[in-house]
Design an enzyme around this catalytic site. Structure first.
Site, PDB file in Angstrom:
ATOM      1  CG  HIS A 162      91.044  93.875  -7.655  1.00  0.00           C
ATOM      2  ND1 HIS A 162      90.162  92.945  -7.156  1.00  0.00           N
ATOM      3  CD2 HIS A 162      91.002  94.931  -6.786  1.00  0.00           C
ATOM      4  CE1 HIS A 162      89.612  93.408  -6.036  1.00  0.00           C
ATOM      5  NE2 HIS A 162      90.090  94.614  -5.801  1.00  0.00           N
ATOM      6  CG  HIS A 169      87.808  99.048  -6.088  1.00  0.00           C
ATOM      7  ND1 HIS A 169      89.118  99.503  -6.091  1.00  0.00           N
ATOM      8  CD2 HIS A 169      87.838  97.837  -5.492  1.00  0.00           C
ATOM      9  CE1 HIS A 169      89.884  98.596  -5.509  1.00  0.00           C
ATOM     10  NE2 HIS A 169      89.137  97.571  -5.133  1.00  0.00           N
ATOM     11  CG  HIS A 181      93.797  96.836  -3.679  1.00  0.00           C
ATOM     12  ND1 HIS A 181      93.188  97.448  -2.618  1.00  0.00           N
ATOM     13  CD2 HIS A 181      92.804  96.174  -4.316  1.00  0.00           C
ATOM     14  CE1 HIS A 181      91.903  97.155  -2.610  1.00  0.00           C
ATOM     15  NE2 HIS A 181      91.648  96.384  -3.630  1.00  0.00           N
ATOM     16  CD  GLU A 211      88.533  96.596  -1.538  1.00  0.00           C
ATOM     17  OE1 GLU A 211      89.567  97.210  -1.233  1.00  0.00           O
ATOM     18  OE2 GLU A 211      88.383  96.033  -2.642  1.00  0.00           O
TER      19      GLU A 211
HETATM   20 ZN   LIG Z   1      89.730  95.884  -4.171  1.00  0.00          ZN
END
Ligand SMILES: [Zn+2]
Length: 237
Positions: free
Chosen positions: A101, A99, A169, A80
């Protein structure tokens, strides 16, 4: 060390950011943090495909906005990395991207509920958070931002916000410094937890726009105090 040409002090801070985000429960085996290169325009620094809690100086690679490595390496990249690349391309003001989760924001993304500042630590949410639904951008997928095209869609959804919630996500948080992006990622998660708890108790009175702005400005002058505490907790890198 990979030959990224970056200031070693910046590499150290990026390694620390990885360890801190793990220690604070924002990332686990997955998730990542990046920072713009200090001397090469159009280049950013990001670990190779390593769990953030395990990242060391040798893992830091340099990338261009197409998600290609700029330094020579045989290491694998994060799937990603395009999240980071396309946000740097779209937002010249952004110096760092996280980023994750982290769990408490997931329900907000799934229900398209606004994450709003419930207390001063999350004043940066006063300018609003954005939502991104990958299905609207690309139909049925594995939910990952694994191409420049998907990264571009995500960056468009982020707009001028500090945080974009990603349905099914996680979330992506940006800042004008590495320390600010880390701070925001930590407090976006905490705010989500508190906001959900408060909603169970009754109607929630959030910070208004002016309160949020004033709190956010004050916090920006205090980030290093938290950073130094978090740094002490993770120990030597
Ligand atoms: Zn991710």
């Amino acid at each position: 060390m990979h030959n990224t040409g970056a200031n070693p002090e910046l590499i150290d801070r990026l390694v620390l950011a990885n360890r801190i985000l793990y220690d604070q429960g924002v990332v686990d085996g997955l998730g990542h943090v990046s920072v713009r290169h200090d001397s090469q325009p159009g280049v950013f620094l990001l670990s190779c495909n390593r769990a953030p809690g395990m990242v060391v100086r040798d893992d830091i690679l340099s990338y261009d906005y197409d998600g290609n490595t700029v330094c020579e390496t045989s290491e694998r990249s994060y799937l990603e990395r395009f999240i980071h690349a396309e946000i740097y391309r779209a937002r010249p003001d952004v110096m760092s991207v996280v980023h994750s989760h982290s769990p408490s924001v997931i329900p907000f993304a799934a229900t398209r509920t606004a994450l709003r500042p419930i207390y001063h630590m999350a004043g940066f949410l006063g300018c609003g958070c954005s939502h991104f639904d990958i299905r609207l951008a690309a139909g049925n997928t594995d939910m990952l931002i694994s191409s420049s095209q998907l990264g571009k869609s995500l960056a468009e959804s982020l707009g001028n916000s500090a945080v974009v919630l990603m349905r099914g996500h996680g979330s992506t948080t940006v800042g004008t410094s590495l320390e600010q992006a880390v701070f925001r990622a930590i407090y976006a998660e905490t705010n989500a937890k508190l906001q959900a708890q408060a909603k169970n108790l009754g109607e929630v009175e959030y910070l208004n726009d002016e309160e949020a702005k004033l709190a956010s400005d004050t916090n920006d002058g205090q980030i290093l105090r938290s950073w130094n505490f978090w740094k002490m907790r993770v120990g030597p890198i």
